[in-house]
Enzyme design. Structure first.
Site, PDB file in Angstrom:
ATOM      1  CD  GLU A   1      -1.366  -2.576   1.667  1.00  0.00           C
ATOM      2  OE1 GLU A   1      -1.665  -2.809   2.551  1.00  0.00           O
ATOM      3  OE2 GLU A   1      -0.518  -2.461   2.214  1.00  0.00           O
ATOM      4  CG  LEU A   2       4.565   3.239   2.115  1.00  0.00           C
ATOM      5  CD1 LEU A   2       3.937   4.898   2.417  1.00  0.00           C
ATOM      6  CD2 LEU A   2       5.836   3.176   2.932  1.00  0.00           C
TER       7      LEU A   2
ATOM      8  CD  GLU B   1      16.646  -6.775 -19.153  1.00  0.00           C
ATOM      9  OE1 GLU B   1      16.889  -6.979 -18.177  1.00  0.00           O
ATOM     10  OE2 GLU B   1      18.453  -7.099 -18.980  1.00  0.00           O
TER      11      GLU B   1
ATOM     12  CD1 TRP C   1      20.297  -9.024  -4.514  1.00  0.00           C
ATOM     13  CD2 TRP C   1      19.852  -8.066  -6.694  1.00  0.00           C
ATOM     14  NE1 TRP C   1      20.767  -7.533  -5.006  1.00  0.00           N
ATOM     15  CE2 TRP C   1      20.712  -6.944  -6.092  1.00  0.00           C
ATOM     16  CE3 TRP C   1      19.527  -8.542  -8.055  1.00  0.00           C
ATOM     17  CZ2 TRP C   1      20.627  -6.325  -6.508  1.00  0.00           C
ATOM     18  CZ3 TRP C   1      19.707  -7.365  -7.789  1.00  0.00           C
ATOM     19  CH2 TRP C   1      20.053  -6.456  -8.432  1.00  0.00           C
TER      20      TRP C   1
ATOM     21  CG  ASP D   1      22.895  -7.558 -15.649  1.00  0.00           C
ATOM     22  OD1 ASP D   1      24.142  -7.335 -15.956  1.00  0.00           O
ATOM     23  OD2 ASP D   1      22.181  -7.051 -16.170  1.00  0.00           O
TER      24      ASP D   1
ATOM     25  CD  GLU E   1      23.201  -7.278  -1.749  1.00  0.00           C
ATOM     26  OE1 GLU E   1      22.356  -8.459  -1.229  1.00  0.00           O
ATOM     27  OE2 GLU E   1      22.350  -6.201  -2.658  1.00  0.00           O
TER      28      GLU E   1
ATOM     29  CG  HIS F   1      18.574   4.335  -9.146  1.00  0.00           C
ATOM     30  ND1 HIS F   1      19.795   5.064  -9.470  1.00  0.00           N
ATOM     31  CD2 HIS F   1      18.038   3.390  -9.137  1.00  0.00           C
ATOM     32  CE1 HIS F   1      20.403   3.180  -9.566  1.00  0.00           C
ATOM     33  NE2 HIS F   1      19.696   2.673  -8.858  1.00  0.00           N
TER      34      HIS F   1
END
Length: 767
Positions: free
Chosen positions: A17-18, A496, A573, A611, A617, A706
């Site tokens: 919802e956010l 893609e 991920w 990729d 990370e 971004h």
């Protein structure tokens, strides 16, 4: 009793919802009052969910409109001049401008004169991103954002017992960067602490008893000056009202254990999921007056807790600590999906193995109850169910596959090595590809329009046949190729359109993965991801991308990149298995991707991009553990990439990364071309090339995808000039920072027009 508490809860909502409210607000479809109403409703729902699960002390302040670090920057008035309001305190528009860059809004207004967004980077070793605070030498701090106090009042009005959550002063300063003149941001500590004092005073006036102060940098290798600063800071903070719980997570305290145990606060939280070995020492060294909060339920994965195993340790702790023992998840549940009960299409076996944020709260509460009432019927029933589930999972045939184990056993060093050194390969590739100086390309994805999403949804629902869906995707590919041809890009991508997500798309075609419908977690702002779940051994039953890429290559004479996601990123991920190491899972993925790479080459594809956006990370937080990770991560990439001939060019892409300290390992991946995120940090990454001669080709991103802001060609040319001072022209590529999936076509084309113009300008200047 052993108090149960939560360090933080997902803020996005069970149905995102956010996310939906934020995006509607940014489009001008929802006003600020409407947005705030959604936030208030979500907070109330999330507090109630945790309370109903049995959590005794609820977190407040874990909600953020975009990012919790950014919220602290507003609270402390750490607002760069380019975003500072002309008058008055910051607003939500200020916050969103800092996060997204300043652009005209849909109602015709604008903020901050087109300023570029703040830098964004990974939150420790997670896939969450935070906005990096920018500090100036003359930085002043002042309390300028009321959100925390408003939310405490909301929770109190609903009758909840609450524990406000703050990022600690040392962690906040650590996460930021110095801008402008040469100074040390640690020197700002004494200016910052009075604001914390004011916050504690305000919270005490609201009737708050406990405050959680997150200091996760205590699990890092800290310079001595920062260790000293902890003692200095908390000697001052102890004078302020409210009891204080220091929260550490994502690793062990190690050499900081004595420091953390002896800080003059009332309690300490430690992560025993990531670092169970620290338990005996901390138990012995914790002062007798302090609360010890044990993070026993994994806040970063989706698997059920082994309740009996955890309870064994908790019983020991309870004997020693009594009411000074608190039970919690290992970290904030921000990194977990919201509620498993939303999953109405998971098979019963898999669902019985899983726990999302609500269920993890239930586990925490159950563990607390089990200590107080071990013979309670509901406790005994839950423990028995846990035993049954774990036994069934261990025996399940969907986990272990002999053919995958046999391939792993057959791996030899030669399988992770290209046929020839880079110098020989690149000569053949240049002869084959005939690209100009400063070749232009994009990272892979183009905008995922509503039409694309509708076609994918209709196909999944059976409303489109396979042939109709294929034609719809072919039309999107034709459009993407036509746009790129018209723009004058040198190396093309197919866009893609057929991919829902760069991990899930591949995971859906591999054996060993499972998928949820509502397993969303926040990546940044309104960006949510739905990680696939690695359930068992991984393998590729058939080709995954070859037909799409072949079709795209048939539309153009220019090179078309095959686009794959690398083994480390697939792993990082996804929600990984807990019964085998990450290294083993990465090798399984590498073998599957290797098969796809070989098939793409056989189909005539001359450039294949693998990729590895999440490469850094995965790096352990402690430097002593780095080399072990880097060895298996680089080997996994080479294993995936090394089945091709010398003339086939292997690209990789990495984003949101600071690589200066691991540049040698990136070189060891031996990709022919690497594209990287650099624009938000103003090419700062390229400082690594002053001390290390990176041997292969590189494309530092020249604009930030971004943000909807479109930089002009002069700005991009300026970044290219910076890059050209460190990278030989013949090894320099021109590209955006990242894929363009989340952008709209108009801004995408406008930015790429400027990018191609910048490349042509530099060719003329520097050739």
């Amino acid at each position: 009793m052993a108090l149960s508490h939560s360090l933080g809860f997902p803020r996005i909502g069970r149905d995102r919802e956010l996310k939906k409210a934020l995006e509607a607000h940014w489009k001008g479809e929802l006003d600020e009052a409407g947005l705030r109403a959604v936030g208030q409703r979500l907070r109330a729902e999330h507090w109630q969910l945790q309370k109903d699960a049995g959590i005794d002390l609820l977190p407040v302040g874990d909600f953020a409109w975009y990012d919790q670090v950014l919220a602290h920057s507003l609270a402390f008035d750490v607002i760069p001049e380019r975003f500072r309001p002309a008058a008055g305190k910051p607003t939500l528009d200020t916050l969103f401008a800092m996060a997204r860059g300043a652009v005209a809004n849909k109602s015709g207004g604008s903020c901050c004169g087109g300023a570029h967004a703040q830098e964004m980077t990974k939150w420790f070793d997670t896939n969450y991103h935070y906005l990096v605070p920018e500090f100036s030498a003359d930085q002043q701090f002042a309390l300028s954002w009321e959100q925390l106090f408003e939310e405490v009042a909301e929770a109190h009005a609903l009758g909840h017992s609450v524990k406000p959550v703050l990022i600690g002063p040392l962690t906040y300063l650590w996460l930021g960067k110095e801008k402008g003149s040469d100074f040390d941001r640690l020197d700002l500590l004494e200016r910052l602490l009075p604001v914390y004092g004011e916050i504690f005073q305000r919270l005490a006036a609201q009737g708050v008893e406990w405050v959680q102060i997150d200091e996760p940098i205590l699990v890092l290798d800290l310079p001595q000056a920062w260790k000293n600063a902890f003692e200095r800071a908390y000697n001052l903070i102890q004078r302020e009202p409210c009891k204080k719980l220091i929260a550490t997570y994502f690793g062990g305290l190690e050499d900081n254990l004595g420091l953390a145990a002896n800080l003059p606060v009332d309690g300490l939280h430690i992560d025993l999921v990531r670092a169970p070995e620290q338990y005996p020492t901390i138990l012995d060294r914790l002062p007798a007056y302090k609360v010890l909060s044990l993070g026993m339920v994994n806040g970063r994965n989706v698997w059920r807790c082994d309740l009996e195993k955890v309870l064994e340790l908790l019983r020991h702790a309870h004997e020693r600590l009594g009411e000074r023992l608190w039970v919690a998840p290992s970290c904030s549940l921000l990194h977990s999906p919201v509620d498993l009960e939303r999953e109405d299409q998971l098979d019963a076996e898999l669902k019985s193995w899983l726990a999302f944020a609500v269920q993890k709260c239930q586990e925490v509460a159950l563990l607390g109850r089990a200590l107080e009432a071990p013979d309670d019927a509901s406790v005994q029933a839950a423990l028995e169910q846990s035993r049954v589930v774990r036994a069934a999972r261990a025996a399940s045939t969907r986990i272990h596959k002999p053919e995958v184990q046999a391939r792993l056993a057959a791996i030899r060093p030669r399988h992770a090595q290209r046929q020839s050194p880079f110098a020989e390969r690149i000569a053949q590739q240049r002869e084959c590809l005939q690209l100009p100086l400063l070749p232009t390309t994009t990272i892979g994805s183009f905008p995922q329009t509503s039409a694309i999403r509708l076609a994918r949804q209709s196909f999944k629902q059976g409303k489109l046949s396979a042939a109709e869906y294929t034609e719809a995707m072919h039309a999107e590919i034709r459009h993407a190729v036509e746009v790129q041809e018209n723009l004058g890009l040198d190396v093309l991508v197919h866009g893609e359109a057929e991919r829902n997500d760069m991990v899930e798309y591949f995971a859906e075609q591999l054996d060993g993965y499972a998928f949820t419908r509502f397993g969303w977690v926040q990546s940044y702002g309104s960006r949510c991801v739905k990680p696939a779940v690695i359930v068992g051994d991984l393998g590729r039953p058939q080709a995954m991308t070859v037909e799409w890429i072949k079709y795209a290559q048939g539309l153009t004479d220019k090179p078309m990149k095959g686009m794959l996601t690398g083994p480390v990123t697939m792993l990082m991920w996804s929600f990984p298995r807990e019964d085998v190491s990450r290294e083993v899972q990465a090798r399984q993925l590498a073998l599957a991707i290797r098969d796809e790479v070989v098939d793409l080459e056989a189909a005539g594809i001359r450039i294949i991009q693998i990729d590895e956006a999440a490469f850094r990370e995965g790096l352990p937080l402690r430097q002593a553990a780095w080399q072990g990770y880097l060895d298996w991560a680089t080997e996994a990439f080479r294993l995936a990439a090394s089945g091709v001939r010398d003339e086939t060019q292997i690209h990789t892409h990495m984003c949101y990364s600071e690589f200066n300290d691991v540049i040698e390992s990136i070189a060891a991946m031996d990709a022919d071309v690497i594209t990287i995120e650099t624009s938000r940090s103003d090419m700062e990454l390229l400082e690594a090339f002053e001390r290390f001669a990176y041997p292969n080709e590189i494309g530092p991103g020249v604009y930030d995808i971004h943000s909807p802001r479109v930089p002009d060609s002069a700005e991009m040319a300026g970044l290219l000039r910076k890059a050209a001072r460190r990278i030989p022209l013949e090894r320099l590529w021109v590209n955006p920072d990242c894929g363009l999936k989340t952008r709209a076509w108009p801004e995408t084309e406008a930015a790429l027009v400027n990018m191609v113009a910048a490349a042509r300008q530099l060719r003329a200047e520097l050739a």
